[in-house]
Scaffold this motif. Sequence first.
Motif, PDB file in Angstrom:
ATOM      1  N   SER A  11       0.799  -1.227   0.000  1.00  0.00           N
ATOM      2  CA  SER A  11       0.000   0.000   0.000  1.00  0.00           C
ATOM      3  C   SER A  11       0.831   1.277   0.000  1.00  0.00           C
ATOM      4  O   SER A  11       0.307   2.349  -0.273  1.00  0.00           O
ATOM      5  N   ASN A  67      -1.318   1.022  -8.280  1.00  0.00           N
ATOM      6  CA  ASN A  67      -2.397   0.066  -8.008  1.00  0.00           C
ATOM      7  C   ASN A  67      -2.051  -1.322  -8.525  1.00  0.00           C
ATOM      8  O   ASN A  67      -2.381  -2.323  -7.892  1.00  0.00           O
ATOM      9  N   LYS A  87      -1.914  -4.542  -6.193  1.00  0.00           N
ATOM     10  CA  LYS A  87      -2.654  -5.762  -6.508  1.00  0.00           C
ATOM     11  C   LYS A  87      -1.749  -6.990  -6.434  1.00  0.00           C
ATOM     12  O   LYS A  87      -2.176  -8.053  -5.974  1.00  0.00           O
ATOM     13  N   ARG A  95      -9.140  -6.019  -3.940  1.00  0.00           N
ATOM     14  CA  ARG A  95      -8.224  -6.041  -5.093  1.00  0.00           C
ATOM     15  C   ARG A  95      -8.980  -5.797  -6.393  1.00  0.00           C
ATOM     16  O   ARG A  95      -8.505  -5.074  -7.269  1.00  0.00           O
ATOM     17  N   LEU A 148      -9.591  -2.117  -7.179  1.00  0.00           N
ATOM     18  CA  LEU A 148      -8.455  -1.265  -7.582  1.00  0.00           C
ATOM     19  C   LEU A 148      -8.401  -1.228  -9.105  1.00  0.00           C
ATOM     20  O   LEU A 148      -8.588  -2.219  -9.764  1.00  0.00           O
TER      21      LEU A 148
END
Length: 117
Positions: free
Chosen positions: A55, A60, A64, A113, A116
């Motif tokens: 994070s 992204n 993931k 996930r 995202l």
Amino acid sequence: MSFKFEKLIIWQDSMNFGENIFQMTHGFPKDELYNLTSQIRRAADSIALNISEGSILQSNAEFKRFLGYSIRSIAEVVTCLYKAKNRKYLSEAQFLEIYNFAYKIMNHIIAFRNKLT
């Protein structure tokens, strides 16, 4: 002030899960300390660790990828749970409680996930 990951329910649940696994493994035989006990503890801790690491300062797509590592760690924990149950270190009730928590966390991580971009 707080880190971004501290606000994530998936991280909070994963932290609780890791602590539950740690407490559960205190009942494992001493001869498992460097085998199954160590393996399941490291896998359980890895779930939250990968969420937090992915994070921070990541795209992204990269986040993931780290969430995928967390999901794989859940699968590793579940396999260790089966081994612990088969070796009679856990009752069926203990197994099911932890298994269901793992399943819930996995589904929450997958849903997060998938959101995202």
